[in-house]
Scaffold this active site. Structure first.
Site, short mmCIF file in Angstrom:
data_model
loop_
_atom_site.label_atom_id
_atom_site.label_comp_id
_atom_site.label_asym_id
_atom_site.label_seq_id
_atom_site.Cartn_x
_atom_site.Cartn_y
_atom_site.Cartn_z
CB ILE A 33 -3.42 6.20 -7.99
CG1 ILE A 33 -2.98 7.03 -6.80
CG2 ILE A 33 -2.35 6.24 -9.08
CD1 ILE A 33 -1.81 6.45 -6.04
CB SER B 252 4.82 2.69 -1.75
OG SER B 252 4.95 3.56 -0.63
CE1 TYR C 37 0.61 -0.64 0.17
CE2 TYR C 37 2.27 0.73 1.23
CZ TYR C 37 1.40 0.50 0.18
OH TYR C 37 1.33 1.40 -0.85
CE LYS D 16 2.90 -1.96 -2.79
NZ LYS D 16 2.14 -1.68 -4.04
#
Length: 236
Positions: free
Chosen positions: A48, A170, A202, A206
């Site tokens: 990205i 996310s 994770y 986020k």
């Protein structure tokens, strides 16, 4: 046979859910000129980050690839320059797993670049381990390094007029949870031997991104700096 059909239905359902939420694709439709503007993209050498760097370079921005791996960054820089014809794509080394590196990067940038219009906190990982400073790797790289980077550069963003901070989060933040007391003691957002434990950490990181962006926006209210936290693929 019944169990096989049930498993197939479950896999299909999981696929449809993921492709319509976490992995939903989209296309950037913006075409505003970025000539004269300077952008930092962490992790801009792949995925990205690289796609974003390519798009902004096409629009005339001066793009700084803030990356840990020099070889990969220089290769990405050459590819972007070749495709866009832009000479305003450069590399500055940054290791988000080292707060010393974050400070060194910020000091070098402030000494060599006269303006900053857009900071894109993009780099992230799913892994286990510790940073140079003893924090959990996902907490350190996905959140803490970007937190310090933004803090050190926010005054330069204010000077540009209309500066922006974009933190790539996310939808996984929805499954995140943060226990401040445990974080203060353990200095990580989760650890373990299995991949699902890494993924939970994770998700937690986020959530930190989201909370950071909301708090930063409140503290910068009344300034000319805007703050955004985004899920890749969403058109907002």
């Amino acid at each position: 046979m019944f169990h096989l059909l049930l498993l197939s239905a479950a896999l299909l359902g999981a696929y449809l859910f993921l492709t319509r939420t976490l992995f939903r694709s989209s296309r950037c439709e913006g075409n505003a000129a970025m000539t004269g503007k300077t952008v930092i993209i962490t992790g801009g050498n792949t995925g990205i980050g690289k796609a974003t760097a390519l798009h902004l370079a096409k629009r005339g921005a001066r793009v700084v690839l803030a990356c840990r791996n020099r070889e990969k960054a220089e290769r990405a820089m050459a590819e972007i320059q070749q495709e866009t014809g832009s000479a305003n794509v450069l590399f500055m080394q940054l290791d988000l797993a080292s707060l010393k590196s974050v400070r060194c990067f910020s000091e070098r940038f402030l000494q060599t670049e006269s303006r900053l219009d857009l900071l894109i906190n993009n780099a992230g990982l799913v892994a286990d381990g510790r940073t140079e400073d003893g924090f959990g790797i996902e907490f350190g790289v996905n959140h803490l390094g970007h937190f310090l980077l933004t803090y050190l550069l926010v005054e330069r963003l204010k000077e540009a007029g209309g500066g922006r901070v974009v933190t790539v989060s996310s939808m996984a933040y929805r499954w995140g949870r943060v226990d401040p007391d445990a974080l203060a003691v353990n200095r990580h957002l989760g650890t373990g031997r299995y991949s699902w434990q890494f993924f939970q950490a994770y998700c937690n990181s986020k959530l930190c991104n989201m909370l950071f962006t909301h708090e930063l926006a409140k503290r910068l209210k009344g300034s000319n700096v805007s703050c955004y936290s985004v899920h890749p693929g969403n058109r907002k």
